[in-house]
Motif scaffolding. Structure first.
Motif, short mmCIF file in Angstrom:
data_model
loop_
_atom_site.label_atom_id
_atom_site.label_comp_id
_atom_site.label_asym_id
_atom_site.label_seq_id
_atom_site.Cartn_x
_atom_site.Cartn_y
_atom_site.Cartn_z
N ASN A 163 -15.17 157.88 -11.98
CA ASN A 163 -14.36 157.58 -13.16
C ASN A 163 -14.24 158.77 -14.09
O ASN A 163 -15.16 159.60 -14.19
CB ASN A 163 -14.96 156.41 -13.94
CG ASN A 163 -14.71 155.07 -13.28
OD1 ASN A 163 -14.09 155.00 -12.23
ND2 ASN A 163 -15.18 154.01 -13.89
N SER A 164 -13.13 158.85 -14.80
CA SER A 164 -12.96 159.85 -15.85
C SER A 164 -13.74 159.43 -17.10
O SER A 164 -13.97 158.24 -17.32
CB SER A 164 -11.48 160.00 -16.20
OG SER A 164 -10.74 160.48 -15.10
N SER A 165 -14.11 160.41 -17.88
CA SER A 165 -14.80 160.17 -19.14
C SER A 165 -14.01 160.79 -20.27
O SER A 165 -13.18 161.69 -20.06
CB SER A 165 -16.22 160.75 -19.13
OG SER A 165 -17.02 160.12 -18.17
N ILE A 166 -14.26 160.33 -21.49
CA ILE A 166 -13.71 160.94 -22.70
C ILE A 166 -14.88 161.23 -23.63
O ILE A 166 -15.74 160.35 -23.84
CB ILE A 166 -12.70 160.00 -23.40
CG1 ILE A 166 -11.53 159.69 -22.45
CG2 ILE A 166 -12.17 160.64 -24.69
CD1 ILE A 166 -10.58 158.64 -22.98
N ASP A 213 -17.18 156.05 -20.61
CA ASP A 213 -16.50 155.91 -19.33
C ASP A 213 -15.12 155.30 -19.58
O ASP A 213 -15.01 154.28 -20.26
CB ASP A 213 -17.33 155.02 -18.42
CG ASP A 213 -16.82 155.01 -16.98
OD1 ASP A 213 -15.60 154.84 -16.79
OD2 ASP A 213 -17.65 155.14 -16.07
N SER A 214 -14.09 155.90 -19.01
CA SER A 214 -12.73 155.40 -19.22
C SER A 214 -12.46 154.09 -18.49
O SER A 214 -11.48 153.40 -18.78
CB SER A 214 -11.71 156.44 -18.77
OG SER A 214 -11.74 156.58 -17.35
N GLY A 215 -13.31 153.78 -17.51
CA GLY A 215 -13.13 152.55 -16.75
C GLY A 215 -12.18 152.69 -15.58
O GLY A 215 -11.85 151.70 -14.93
N THR A 216 -11.74 153.91 -15.29
CA THR A 216 -10.82 154.12 -14.17
C THR A 216 -11.11 155.47 -13.52
O THR A 216 -11.53 156.42 -14.19
CB THR A 216 -9.35 154.08 -14.62
OG1 THR A 216 -8.50 154.36 -13.50
CG2 THR A 216 -9.07 155.11 -15.71
N ALA A 217 -10.88 155.53 -12.20
CA ALA A 217 -11.03 156.78 -11.47
C ALA A 217 -9.75 157.62 -11.51
O ALA A 217 -9.72 158.72 -10.94
CB ALA A 217 -11.43 156.51 -10.03
N GLU A 218 -8.71 157.12 -12.16
CA GLU A 218 -7.50 157.92 -12.32
C GLU A 218 -7.81 159.16 -13.16
O GLU A 218 -8.62 159.12 -14.08
CB GLU A 218 -6.40 157.09 -12.99
CG GLU A 218 -5.89 155.94 -12.15
CD GLU A 218 -5.23 156.37 -10.87
OE1 GLU A 218 -4.76 157.52 -10.79
OE2 GLU A 218 -5.19 155.55 -9.93
N SER A 219 -7.16 160.26 -12.84
CA SER A 219 -7.37 161.49 -13.59
C SER A 219 -6.75 161.38 -14.98
O SER A 219 -5.70 160.77 -15.15
CB SER A 219 -6.76 162.68 -12.85
OG SER A 219 -7.44 162.90 -11.63
N ALA A 220 -7.41 161.98 -15.96
CA ALA A 220 -6.97 161.91 -17.35
C ALA A 220 -6.70 163.31 -17.88
O ALA A 220 -7.36 164.28 -17.48
CB ALA A 220 -8.02 161.21 -18.21
N THR A 221 -5.73 163.42 -18.78
CA THR A 221 -5.36 164.70 -19.39
C THR A 221 -5.32 164.55 -20.90
O THR A 221 -4.75 163.59 -21.42
CB THR A 221 -3.98 165.17 -18.89
OG1 THR A 221 -4.04 165.36 -17.48
CG2 THR A 221 -3.58 166.49 -19.55
N LEU A 222 -5.91 165.53 -21.61
CA LEU A 222 -5.82 165.56 -23.07
C LEU A 222 -4.41 166.02 -23.43
O LEU A 222 -4.05 167.19 -23.27
CB LEU A 222 -6.87 166.54 -23.61
CG LEU A 222 -7.37 166.35 -25.04
CD1 LEU A 222 -6.28 166.35 -26.07
CD2 LEU A 222 -8.19 165.08 -25.14
N GLU A 223 -3.58 165.09 -23.90
CA GLU A 223 -2.17 165.38 -24.12
C GLU A 223 -1.88 166.00 -25.48
O GLU A 223 -1.11 166.95 -25.59
CB GLU A 223 -1.34 164.10 -23.96
CG GLU A 223 -1.40 163.47 -22.58
CD GLU A 223 -0.62 164.25 -21.54
OE1 GLU A 223 0.03 165.25 -21.90
OE2 GLU A 223 -0.68 163.86 -20.36
N ASP A 224 -2.49 165.48 -26.56
CA ASP A 224 -2.14 165.98 -27.89
C ASP A 224 -3.21 165.58 -28.89
O ASP A 224 -3.96 164.62 -28.69
CB ASP A 224 -0.79 165.42 -28.34
CG ASP A 224 -0.18 166.20 -29.51
OD1 ASP A 224 -0.56 167.38 -29.70
OD2 ASP A 224 0.64 165.63 -30.25
N VAL A 225 -3.27 166.34 -29.99
CA VAL A 225 -4.09 166.02 -31.15
C VAL A 225 -3.16 165.90 -32.35
O VAL A 225 -2.22 166.69 -32.49
CB VAL A 225 -5.17 167.11 -31.40
CG1 VAL A 225 -5.89 166.88 -32.72
CG2 VAL A 225 -6.17 167.13 -30.24
N SER A 226 -3.39 164.91 -33.19
CA SER A 226 -2.51 164.67 -34.34
C SER A 226 -2.52 165.86 -35.29
O SER A 226 -3.48 166.64 -35.32
CB SER A 226 -2.95 163.41 -35.08
OG SER A 226 -4.28 163.55 -35.56
#
Length: 290
Positions: free
Chosen positions: A194-197, A212-225
């Motif tokens: 799983n991916s983590s944040i 834990d993100s709860g998914t093995a899908e890959s995650a990408t940091l898209e943006d910060v406000s």
């Protein structure tokens, strides 16, 4: 509130591939030229110039006339070029190669006569994500295929800390924290995990949290406000975006957005006040508001 139907290209080039597409434009809205990667606002003192990468060259334009002021030559065998802005007049010019995997970060300033290069840092791996603090004193970078996440002190020319992580990362809260998403530690490179944040204190890495993100899908940091208080993370194949806040206390998802596309999130950006635009592989962009 979700609004759909804004059409956009199906694929969005990432930093790890070919860089973002943009257009450098003069003050009278006359296009200068389609850029591989253009700094989105003027970066020279007096707000008179804009920089971008074009066919591997780093070029500087006068905004009012659209005239080319100067350009830096193509770095042979480094086919990915991306610019990152810190404070006015300071640029991080990253060049990466896929075969072999390697990168160089150039530290540049915009002067009255053009560019001044005052340092460079080579990497024996490819930079997959990069961000700098607003004052330009630090940057954070993640690399492939060695899966390293590092904080670098620009003035001291040294690595402050470094951890194993297959991830992307950005600064939050004016450079107080690094937010990351991916697979840290022994899970790096294992796509079955799983991916983590997570959130790391820049001053003290012992002060860090992750979930834990709860998914093995890959995650990408898209943006910060724009205020640095929120981050948006997109996932592959499930049309999900997670929003987190810059706090070590009770660090968790604030909001989980699901566009029901079952596709990759190809981009996300904070806009205006309390709003987010996301794009998915179903060829739609969506506006989410509080």
């Amino acid at each position: 509130v979700e609004q759909e139907g804004v059409r956009r290209p199906r694929e969005r080039a990432r930093n790890s591939e070919h860089g973002a597409r943009a257009t450098a434009t003069s003050a009278d809205s006359t296009p200068v030229k389609a850029a591989e990667n253009a700094v989105s606002k003027p970066v020279a003192p007096g707000n008179t110039r804009v920089a971008g990468t074009f066919d591997g060259e780093t070029r500087l334009f006068d905004i009012a006339s659209g005239a080319l002021i100067t350009k830096l030559p193509v770095k042979r065998d480094f086919d990915i070029a991306t610019l990152y802005q810190a404070r006015d007049g300071l640029l991080f010019d990253t060049r990466s190669s896929v075969a072999p995997q390697r990168s160089i970060v150039y530290f540049r300033k915009i002067t009255d006569s053009g560019f001044e290069t005052f340092g460079e840092l080579p990497f024996g791996s490819r930079i997959d994500s990069f961000d700098a603090t607003p004052d330009g004193k630090f940057y954070v970078a993640s690399t492939y295929p060695d899966y390293q996440l590092m904080l670098y002190d620009v003035e001291k020319r040294s690595i402050v800390w470094q951890i194993t992580c297959q991830c992307t990362a950005r600064f939050m809260a004016g450079g107080q924290y690094v937010v990351f998403t991916g697979r840290p530690g022994d899970d790096a490179g294992d796509y079955a995990k799983n991916s983590s944040i997570g959130l790391i204190s820049v001053a003290d890495t012992a002060k860090s949290v992750a979930f834990d993100s709860g998914t093995a899908e890959s995650a990408t940091l898209e943006d910060v406000s724009p205020d640095g208080q929120f981050a948006a993370i997109g996932y592959t194949n499930i049309g999900r975006v997670t929003i987190v806040a810059a706090t070590l206390d009770n660090f968790r998802p604030l909001v989980q957005l699901n566009d029901r596309s079952g596709q990759n999130i190809t981009g996300a950006a904070f806009v205006g006040e309390n709003a987010l635009i996301t794009a998915s592989g179903d060829n739609n962009a969506r506006l989410w508001s509080k």
